[in-house]
Design a protein around this motif. Sequence first.
Motif, short mmCIF file in Angstrom:
data_model
loop_
_atom_site.label_atom_id
_atom_site.label_comp_id
_atom_site.label_asym_id
_atom_site.label_seq_id
_atom_site.Cartn_x
_atom_site.Cartn_y
_atom_site.Cartn_z
N PRO A 168 0.81 -1.22 0.00
CA PRO A 168 0.00 0.00 0.00
C PRO A 168 0.84 1.27 0.00
O PRO A 168 0.46 2.27 -0.61
N SER A 169 1.99 1.23 0.67
CA SER A 169 2.83 2.44 0.74
C SER A 169 3.42 2.78 -0.63
O SER A 169 3.50 3.96 -1.00
N THR A 170 3.81 1.78 -1.40
CA THR A 170 4.31 2.03 -2.75
C THR A 170 3.19 2.55 -3.63
O THR A 170 3.38 3.49 -4.41
N ALA A 171 2.02 1.94 -3.51
CA ALA A 171 0.87 2.38 -4.31
C ALA A 171 0.47 3.81 -3.98
O ALA A 171 0.08 4.58 -4.85
N LYS A 172 0.58 4.16 -2.72
CA LYS A 172 0.27 5.52 -2.31
C LYS A 172 1.29 6.51 -2.86
O LYS A 172 0.94 7.58 -3.37
N ALA A 173 2.57 6.15 -2.77
CA ALA A 173 3.63 7.05 -3.20
C ALA A 173 3.62 7.29 -4.70
O ALA A 173 3.83 8.41 -5.17
N TYR A 174 3.36 6.25 -5.48
CA TYR A 174 3.48 6.35 -6.93
C TYR A 174 2.16 6.61 -7.65
O TYR A 174 2.15 7.10 -8.77
N SER A 175 1.03 6.26 -7.01
CA SER A 175 -0.26 6.38 -7.70
C SER A 175 -1.35 6.98 -6.83
O SER A 175 -2.51 7.02 -7.27
N LYS A 176 -1.02 7.42 -5.63
CA LYS A 176 -2.01 7.97 -4.69
C LYS A 176 -3.19 7.02 -4.54
O LYS A 176 -4.35 7.43 -4.49
N ALA A 177 -2.86 5.74 -4.48
CA ALA A 177 -3.91 4.71 -4.40
C ALA A 177 -3.47 3.61 -3.43
O ALA A 177 -3.15 2.49 -3.85
N PRO A 178 -3.44 3.91 -2.13
CA PRO A 178 -3.02 2.88 -1.17
C PRO A 178 -3.90 1.65 -1.18
O PRO A 178 -3.49 0.58 -0.70
N ASP A 179 -5.09 1.77 -1.75
CA ASP A 179 -5.99 0.62 -1.82
C ASP A 179 -5.69 -0.28 -3.02
O ASP A 179 -6.35 -1.32 -3.20
N TYR A 180 -4.72 0.08 -3.84
CA TYR A 180 -4.45 -0.68 -5.06
C TYR A 180 -4.27 -2.17 -4.81
O TYR A 180 -4.89 -2.99 -5.52
N PRO A 181 -3.42 -2.62 -3.86
CA PRO A 181 -3.24 -4.07 -3.71
C PRO A 181 -4.55 -4.81 -3.45
O PRO A 181 -4.81 -5.85 -4.07
N HIS A 182 -5.38 -4.28 -2.57
CA HIS A 182 -6.66 -4.91 -2.26
C HIS A 182 -7.58 -4.87 -3.47
O HIS A 182 -8.21 -5.88 -3.83
N VAL A 183 -7.65 -3.72 -4.11
CA VAL A 183 -8.54 -3.54 -5.26
C VAL A 183 -8.12 -4.44 -6.41
O VAL A 183 -8.96 -5.10 -7.05
N ALA A 184 -6.83 -4.50 -6.70
CA ALA A 184 -6.35 -5.29 -7.83
C ALA A 184 -6.58 -6.78 -7.60
O ALA A 184 -6.90 -7.51 -8.55
N ARG A 185 -6.45 -7.22 -6.37
CA ARG A 185 -6.73 -8.63 -6.07
C ARG A 185 -8.20 -8.96 -6.34
O ARG A 185 -8.53 -9.99 -6.94
N ALA A 186 -9.10 -8.07 -5.89
CA ALA A 186 -10.53 -8.30 -6.09
C ALA A 186 -10.90 -8.26 -7.56
O ALA A 186 -11.70 -9.07 -8.05
N ALA A 187 -10.32 -7.31 -8.29
CA ALA A 187 -10.61 -7.20 -9.73
C ALA A 187 -10.11 -8.42 -10.48
O ALA A 187 -10.80 -8.96 -11.36
N LEU A 188 -8.91 -8.87 -10.14
CA LEU A 188 -8.35 -10.04 -10.80
C LEU A 188 -9.19 -11.29 -10.52
O LEU A 188 -9.41 -12.12 -11.41
N ALA A 189 -9.67 -11.41 -9.29
CA ALA A 189 -10.54 -12.54 -8.96
C ALA A 189 -11.80 -12.52 -9.82
O ALA A 189 -12.27 -13.56 -10.29
N ALA A 190 -12.35 -11.32 -10.05
CA ALA A 190 -13.54 -11.20 -10.89
C ALA A 190 -13.23 -11.57 -12.34
O ALA A 190 -14.05 -12.21 -13.01
N MET A 191 -12.06 -11.18 -12.83
CA MET A 191 -11.67 -11.54 -14.19
C MET A 191 -11.52 -13.05 -14.33
O MET A 191 -11.96 -13.66 -15.32
N ALA A 192 -10.88 -13.67 -13.33
CA ALA A 192 -10.58 -15.10 -13.40
C ALA A 192 -11.83 -15.96 -13.36
O ALA A 192 -11.82 -17.11 -13.79
N LYS A 193 -12.93 -15.41 -12.85
CA LYS A 193 -14.19 -16.16 -12.79
C LYS A 193 -14.90 -16.22 -14.13
O LYS A 193 -15.79 -17.04 -14.34
N GLN A 194 -14.52 -15.33 -15.04
CA GLN A 194 -15.19 -15.27 -16.33
C GLN A 194 -14.56 -16.24 -17.33
O GLN A 194 -13.45 -16.76 -17.13
#
Length: 298
Positions: A168-194
């Motif tokens: 989260p700290s890297t995501a915050k520093a580079y993309s102002k998105a500390p939620d990126y790791p959590h969000v990307a995991r959830a999005a990838l799980a949704a992709m993999a179900k299709q």
Amino acid sequence: MDELTIKQLLAHCELCPRACGANRAAGERGVCGADDRVMVARAALHFWEEPPISGDAGSGTVFFSNCPLHCVYCQNAPIANGHVGSPVTVRRLARIFLELQEQGALNINLVTATHYVPHVLAALPLAREAGLVVPIVYNTSGYETPGTIALLDGTVSTYLTDFRYVSPSTAKAYSKAPDYPHVARAALAAMAKQDAAVIVRILLLPEHLDEAKAAVLYLHETYGERVRLSMMSQYTPVGEHPRHPELDRRVTPEEFEELLDFADFIGCDDYFWQEGDAAEESFIPDFLSLEGVEGPEL
């Protein structure tokens, strides 16, 4: 998707994880920078994607302007920040898809289309009715919501997604998105179900070898052969980064080789990787020409 549905989705926009709630239907701009118009910066054959995507004929890439993520090191910053691009109608977008197919494109490659998903879903049926037969690739930073991914179910044949950060700290520093790791995991799980292929890109950043290894380990342990990894060494410094001087250099061949060795060590048997000096101009198209954007509607 009809015009009314598009307006409903844009009226309180939550298409991306920023969930800024902008009334884009009334012309307000979201955090991504987009209003109710579709902005396209380039539509042309692209030959530098993964082999199944580009093949010999090229991928029909449509580069959309604006972006929900706004990474400080973005190689496509002029379009991600909305400085380059031209508005197109849904019917013009449908015609663009057909023009790319006519040029021999193996697929239609939607690059950073998150904030325009409703428009894309309106344009594609029009294009299909007019003869579009090639598959659809959804090319994304990975910063997606499961809800938006669900809208694409049955439309996308291949998800070409990044998995940029596990910290989260890297995501915050580079993309102002500390939620990126959590969000990307959830999005990838949704992709993999299709019922779609999933290719996950790991862009090695300078001084972040351990984080890239952690991403590879997570993806391998979680998905195994369900997703195919793509190791990328093409990071190219754009401008200067006074707050992040570590980003002012390319990754070394030794760093990249260590990442590949790690992937081999943990049992990744089948993945893509970039060979040689991948940080070349060919990977960053000339967007100022607005190639393929203007033209007739369907």
